[in-house]
Design a protein around this motif. Structure first.
Motif, PDB file in Angstrom:
ATOM      1  N   VAL A 116      -3.445  12.280  -3.679  1.00  0.00           N
ATOM      2  CA  VAL A 116      -4.231  10.979  -3.452  1.00  0.00           C
ATOM      3  C   VAL A 116      -3.430   9.752  -3.187  1.00  0.00           C
ATOM      4  CG1 VAL A 116      -6.535   9.824  -4.107  1.00  0.00           C
ATOM      5  CG2 VAL A 116      -6.231  12.086  -4.910  1.00  0.00           C
ATOM      6  N   ASP A 117      -3.325   9.485  -1.823  1.00  0.00           N
ATOM      7  CA  ASP A 117      -2.660   8.260  -1.276  1.00  0.00           C
ATOM      8  C   ASP A 117      -3.564   6.987  -1.505  1.00  0.00           C
ATOM      9  OD1 ASP A 117      -1.723   6.136   0.461  1.00  0.00           O
ATOM     10  OD2 ASP A 117      -0.335   7.708   1.285  1.00  0.00           O
ATOM     11  N   TYR A 118      -3.230   6.151  -2.512  1.00  0.00           N
ATOM     12  CA  TYR A 118      -4.100   5.073  -2.511  1.00  0.00           C
ATOM     13  C   TYR A 118      -3.668   3.870  -3.100  1.00  0.00           C
ATOM     14  CZ  TYR A 118      -4.880   6.097  -7.740  1.00  0.00           C
ATOM     15  OH  TYR A 118      -4.726   6.413  -8.894  1.00  0.00           O
ATOM     16  N   SER A 119      -4.089   2.799  -2.890  1.00  0.00           N
ATOM     17  CA  SER A 119      -3.543   1.257  -3.262  1.00  0.00           C
ATOM     18  C   SER A 119      -2.635   0.854  -2.175  1.00  0.00           C
ATOM     19  CB  SER A 119      -3.098   1.341  -4.502  1.00  0.00           C
ATOM     20  OG  SER A 119      -3.061  -0.231  -5.042  1.00  0.00           O
ATOM     21  N   GLY A 120      -1.416   1.370  -2.284  1.00  0.00           N
ATOM     22  CA  GLY A 120      -0.401   0.987  -1.137  1.00  0.00           C
ATOM     23  C   GLY A 120      -0.266  -0.312  -0.697  1.00  0.00           C
ATOM     24  N   PRO A 121      -0.295  -1.478  -1.612  1.00  0.00           N
ATOM     25  CA  PRO A 121       0.014  -2.648  -1.347  1.00  0.00           C
ATOM     26  C   PRO A 121       1.445  -2.916  -0.518  1.00  0.00           C
ATOM     27  CG  PRO A 121       0.276  -2.726  -3.597  1.00  0.00           C
ATOM     28  CD  PRO A 121      -0.137  -1.259  -3.129  1.00  0.00           C
ATOM     29  N   GLY A 130      -8.830  -5.431   0.422  1.00  0.00           N
ATOM     30  CA  GLY A 130      -8.718  -4.317   1.001  1.00  0.00           C
ATOM     31  C   GLY A 130      -7.904  -3.144   0.024  1.00  0.00           C
ATOM     32  N   HIS A 131      -7.198  -3.857  -0.426  1.00  0.00           N
ATOM     33  CA  HIS A 131      -6.417  -2.989  -1.447  1.00  0.00           C
ATOM     34  C   HIS A 131      -7.030  -2.527  -2.874  1.00  0.00           C
ATOM     35  CE1 HIS A 131      -2.547  -4.814   0.910  1.00  0.00           C
ATOM     36  NE2 HIS A 131      -2.845  -3.358   1.067  1.00  0.00           N
ATOM     37  N   LEU A 132      -7.869  -3.575  -3.080  1.00  0.00           N
ATOM     38  CA  LEU A 132      -8.819  -3.491  -4.175  1.00  0.00           C
ATOM     39  C   LEU A 132      -9.847  -2.189  -3.898  1.00  0.00           C
ATOM     40  CD1 LEU A 132      -9.928  -4.445  -7.071  1.00  0.00           C
ATOM     41  CD2 LEU A 132     -11.552  -5.835  -5.908  1.00  0.00           C
ATOM     42  N   ILE A 158       3.625   2.047  -1.347  1.00  0.00           N
ATOM     43  CA  ILE A 158       3.634   0.848  -0.866  1.00  0.00           C
ATOM     44  C   ILE A 158       4.526   0.153   0.131  1.00  0.00           C
ATOM     45  CG2 ILE A 158       3.292   0.242  -3.563  1.00  0.00           C
ATOM     46  CD1 ILE A 158       6.556  -0.262  -3.746  1.00  0.00           C
ATOM     47  N   GLY A 159       4.193  -0.733   0.766  1.00  0.00           N
ATOM     48  CA  GLY A 159       4.886  -1.382   2.011  1.00  0.00           C
ATOM     49  C   GLY A 159       6.014  -2.037   1.690  1.00  0.00           C
ATOM     50  N   ASP A 160       7.233  -1.329   1.486  1.00  0.00           N
ATOM     51  CA  ASP A 160       8.303  -2.196   0.975  1.00  0.00           C
ATOM     52  C   ASP A 160       9.681  -2.387   1.932  1.00  0.00           C
ATOM     53  OD1 ASP A 160       9.303   0.317   0.869  1.00  0.00           O
ATOM     54  OD2 ASP A 160      10.197   0.207  -0.926  1.00  0.00           O
ATOM     55  N   CYS A 327      -5.526  13.280   0.719  1.00  0.00           N
ATOM     56  CA  CYS A 327      -6.534  12.014   1.138  1.00  0.00           C
ATOM     57  C   CYS A 327      -5.937  10.859   1.227  1.00  0.00           C
ATOM     58  CB  CYS A 327      -7.635  12.148  -0.248  1.00  0.00           C
ATOM     59  SG  CYS A 327      -8.420  13.693  -0.583  1.00  0.00           S
ATOM     60  N   TYR A 328      -6.134  10.383   2.380  1.00  0.00           N
ATOM     61  CA  TYR A 328      -5.474   8.821   2.465  1.00  0.00           C
ATOM     62  C   TYR A 328      -6.779   7.799   2.231  1.00  0.00           C
ATOM     63  CZ  TYR A 328      -1.158  10.774   4.075  1.00  0.00           C
ATOM     64  OH  TYR A 328      -0.134  11.561   4.202  1.00  0.00           O
ATOM     65  N   VAL A 329      -6.736   7.299   1.041  1.00  0.00           N
ATOM     66  CA  VAL A 329      -7.897   6.352   1.034  1.00  0.00           C
ATOM     67  C   VAL A 329      -7.475   5.007   1.439  1.00  0.00           C
ATOM     68  CG1 VAL A 329      -9.323   5.256  -0.884  1.00  0.00           C
ATOM     69  CG2 VAL A 329      -8.429   7.482  -1.115  1.00  0.00           C
ATOM     70  N   VAL A 330      -7.725   4.582   2.618  1.00  0.00           N
ATOM     71  CA  VAL A 330      -7.242   3.561   3.402  1.00  0.00           C
ATOM     72  C   VAL A 330      -8.289   3.062   4.361  1.00  0.00           C
ATOM     73  CG1 VAL A 330      -5.314   2.798   5.085  1.00  0.00           C
ATOM     74  CG2 VAL A 330      -4.892   4.667   3.668  1.00  0.00           C
ATOM     75  N   ASP A 331      -8.492   1.574   4.687  1.00  0.00           N
ATOM     76  CA  ASP A 331      -9.223   0.736   5.341  1.00  0.00           C
ATOM     77  C   ASP A 331      -9.787   1.651   6.719  1.00  0.00           C
ATOM     78  OD1 ASP A 331     -10.147  -1.117   7.351  1.00  0.00           O
ATOM     79  OD2 ASP A 331      -9.551  -2.723   5.886  1.00  0.00           O
ATOM     80  N   ARG A 333     -10.119   0.767   9.675  1.00  0.00           N
ATOM     81  CA  ARG A 333      -9.436   0.331  10.763  1.00  0.00           C
ATOM     82  C   ARG A 333      -8.260   0.908  11.005  1.00  0.00           C
ATOM     83  NH1 ARG A 333     -10.780  -6.030   9.000  1.00  0.00           N
ATOM     84  NH2 ARG A 333     -10.415  -4.868   7.238  1.00  0.00           N
ATOM     85  N   GLN A 334      -7.804   1.582   9.997  1.00  0.00           N
ATOM     86  CA  GLN A 334      -6.221   2.559  10.424  1.00  0.00           C
ATOM     87  C   GLN A 334      -6.934   3.928  10.737  1.00  0.00           C
ATOM     88  OE1 GLN A 334      -3.017   2.190   7.723  1.00  0.00           O
ATOM     89  NE2 GLN A 334      -3.745  -0.008   7.033  1.00  0.00           N
ATOM     90  N   GLY A 335      -8.033   3.973  11.353  1.00  0.00           N
ATOM     91  CA  GLY A 335      -8.579   5.496  11.622  1.00  0.00           C
ATOM     92  C   GLY A 335      -7.915   5.975  12.884  1.00  0.00           C
TER      93      GLY A 335
HETATM   94  N1  ARG Z   1       0.499  -0.646   3.274  1.00  0.00           N
HETATM   95  C1  ARG Z   1      -0.718  -0.169   4.038  1.00  0.00           C
HETATM   96  C2  ARG Z   1      -1.746  -1.455   4.223  1.00  0.00           C
HETATM   97  O1  ARG Z   1      -1.705  -2.330   3.420  1.00  0.00           O
HETATM   98  C3  ARG Z   1      -1.498   1.107   3.138  1.00  0.00           C
HETATM   99  C4  ARG Z   1      -0.765   2.396   3.191  1.00  0.00           C
HETATM  100  C5  ARG Z   1      -1.603   3.323   3.134  1.00  0.00           C
HETATM  101  N2  ARG Z   1      -1.009   4.657   2.906  1.00  0.00           N
HETATM  102  C6  ARG Z   1      -0.188   5.392   4.016  1.00  0.00           C
HETATM  103  N3  ARG Z   1       0.366   6.483   3.678  1.00  0.00           N
HETATM  104  N4  ARG Z   1      -0.247   4.650   5.364  1.00  0.00           N
HETATM  105  O2  ARG Z   1      -2.218  -1.140   5.310  1.00  0.00           O
END
Ligand code: ARG
Length: 566
Positions: A116-121, A130-132, A158-160, A327-331, A333-335
């Protein structure tokens, strides 16, 4: 105990006995009391495909339905089959699950790994709403899969990594050199603004920032040291949010974008070897069927992109983590991004063909006036402030009800406030936008966490007043006990469906219905009143206790706690 599946199996055998060879249409919960507990509505569509009269088919099926679990069946209207469950059988099953610590749910190891891929700030910016949503929904799904016996791997992507870090670490270096404290870093949004302003007006700073980007990416240890410091500080902010929110993401779950850096050139090589890459204006692109824009995997200057990293992550998750479902739990808009990388990952054989890749999309969080959720001046709402406000508001709401000691009040406010926030998010179909409304989420009535927590606390208060050992058996006698009993046996059906569809609102709707049935039961079937015979009293106490345990377990999957007094 999967009640609905059990009934489906009985109907399916009846179809078989009646020599009807057709796919089974699932039974549904009866819409009205007169229609029994469940309905099988498949006779109508069977009639169409077989060219027969639906009532005749229904009669033929009912002849073959074994009566035992099912007490009686009736054909209604054009060919609906109404199904009643036997009270004896119901009582027996309820006694079994009420004695089981797992509430009758099979938690056998499924030997299947789910990532499960989630949060990912993003580390350069403050965590936003959105991250919440991603954090709350993702954590629930991970809890649920775990509870059902899957091997769950939580991944915080996380986006680093990216060009903005050159600027940020160049600025951090200045803060350090001037002996300023890291206070400024506490507010990432502000820090970013300061760095950006400097970048825009100071040419030598801008040049240094650009130079640092190249240096981090080529592994320069001085720059990487600065970068690490920056990431650690940002991650500490996120952890503060995770702790307050009570989600289970830990440091070990972080597998950042940068972790895939070494795989990126290999990803490109592999894509090239598979003949998937075409050059367009010097950039390496993949043109997909039914997609207007190509997926760019390497820019003309050699830089990699968000998509390249996601392809590497898919490769890693499938081959190294051995995930069968990701599972990618993401907004929402990234469809398009996920449609593209999923397709490419299968085409390039990074991921096995039968691995399920799912974008668990969610809508935008809106304010009451229907606009995206922002601060008054249009900035991003700091999550930590939002959580604090939830707790303060919860305190107001509950202090008007019961007198609680101060430290109990503090704890309860936390449980209620955070619970309300999570539940409000989880109880709407995640695909729709959702309206953030404090008053609604902190209401004692309606489909809220507080309503559920209140039902739980009420049962605890009954048990406290009873003040004895629970003994005896559940014996279902009247209609409302019967309905409550049916609902209690549908917990596992609900969890399975929630997990299969990755739709937490199935579970909240179930819990709401269960709590509502309990309130009706409680009002119409006295438990501790004078004159109630011992057997009835025990049976009702056991039913109440089982209801409380299921509510507690259901809420715990949603990451929501309960309290004994409210
Ligand atoms: N950092 C990305 C964002 O804030 C979310 C990452 C989601 N996960 C992924 N594997 N792309 O939009």
């Amino acid at each position: 105990m999967k009640l609905k599946s059990t009934i489906n199996n009985i109907i399916s055998s009846a179809l078989h006995e009646a020599n009807i060879d057709a796919p089974m249409q699932s039974v549904t919960n009866a819409t009205r009391k007169e229609f029994g507990d469940f309905q099988y509505n498949g006779a109508m569509s069977l009639a169409k495909s077989l060219g027969l009269n639906p009532r005749e088919i229904a009669t033929n099926i009912t002849k073959h339905i074994t009566l035992n679990i099912i007490e009686k069946v009736e054909i209604a209207g054009p060919g609906f089959i109404n199904i009643w469950i036997s009270n004896d059988w119901l009582s027996k099953e309820l006694n079994v699950i009420s004695k089981d610590i797992n509430l009758g749910i099979s938690r056998d190891k499924k030997n299947q790994t789910i990532v499960v891929d989630y949060s990912g700030p993003n580390m350069a910016k403050e965590m936003h709403v959105g991250h919440l949503r991603s954090t709350i929904i993702g954590d629930t799904l991970a809890n649920l899969f775990e509870f059902l016996g899957y091997d769950v791997i939580r991944q915080n992507h996380i986006g680093d990594w990216g060009t903005q870090f050159g600027m940020l670490i160049a600025y951090l270096e200045e803060v350090q050199n001037e002996g300023r404290s890291y206070e400024e870093l506490k507010d990432l949004e502000h820090f970013y603004k300061l760095a950006k302003a400097k970048f825009d007006e100071d040419i030598s700073f801008a040049n240094k920032a650009r130079e640092y980007v190249v240096k981090i990416q080529s592994g320069d240890s001085y720059c990487l040291g600065l970068w690490q410091k920056f990431i650690d500080t940002s991650l500490t902010h996120c952890e503060e949010v995770y702790n307050k929110l009570g989600v289970k993401l830990r440091k070990e779950d972080v597998r950042a974008e940068s972790a895939y850096n070494d795989m990126l050139s290999q990803v490109i090589k592999e894509l090239e070897a598979k003949g998937l890459i075409k050059l367009s204006n010097g950039a390496k692109c993949i043109f997909l069927p039914n997609s207007e824009v190509p997926l760019i995997v390497q820019k003309s200057d050699g830089g990699y992109l968000y998509a390249t990293t996601d392809l590497a992550a898919l490769w890693y998750r499938s081959q190294t983590l051995n995930a069968k479902r990701i599972c990618y739990v993401v907004d929402a808009r990234q469809g398009e991004h996920f449609r593209q990388v999923f397709w490419v990952s299968k085409e390039a054989n990074f991921v096995d063909k039968n691995t399920s890749l799912e974008h668990i999309a969610f809508g935008t969080m809106m304010d009451k006036s229907g606009k995206p959720f922002k601060t008054r001046d249009g900035g991003t709402v700091k999550l930590i402030h939002l959580l604090d406000e939830a707790i303060i508001r919860a305190k107001d709401t509950i202090s008007s009800k019961e007198q609680l000691d101060n430290d109990v009040l503090e704890h309860t406010a936390k449980v209620v406030g955070i619970g309300a926030l999570k539940y409000a998010d989880l109880s709407v179909n995640r695909e729709s936008n959702y309206i953030f409304d404090w008053d609604k989420m902190l209401s004692f009535d309606g489909n809220t966490a507080l309503y559920m927590q209140y039902a739980y606390a009420r049962i605890q208060s009954i048990l406290r007043r009873f003040d004895g050992e629970l003994e005896g058996e559940i014996v279902i006698k009247n209609d409302i006990e019967h309905k409550l009993g049916i609902s209690l046996l549908e917990f596992e059906d609900t969890l399975t469906k929630t997990a299969d569809d990755a739709m937490p609102h199935h579970l909240t709707s179930y819990l709401y219905e269960l709590a509502t049935l309990f309130m009706q039961f409680y009002e119409s079937s006295p438990i501790l009143k004078e004159g109630i015979d011992f057997e009835t009293k025990m049976s009702r106490l056991l039913l109440a206790n089982l209801t409380a345990n299921i509510i507690k377990q259901g809420l715990s999957i949603l990451g929501i706690e309960v309290v004994d007094k409210l």
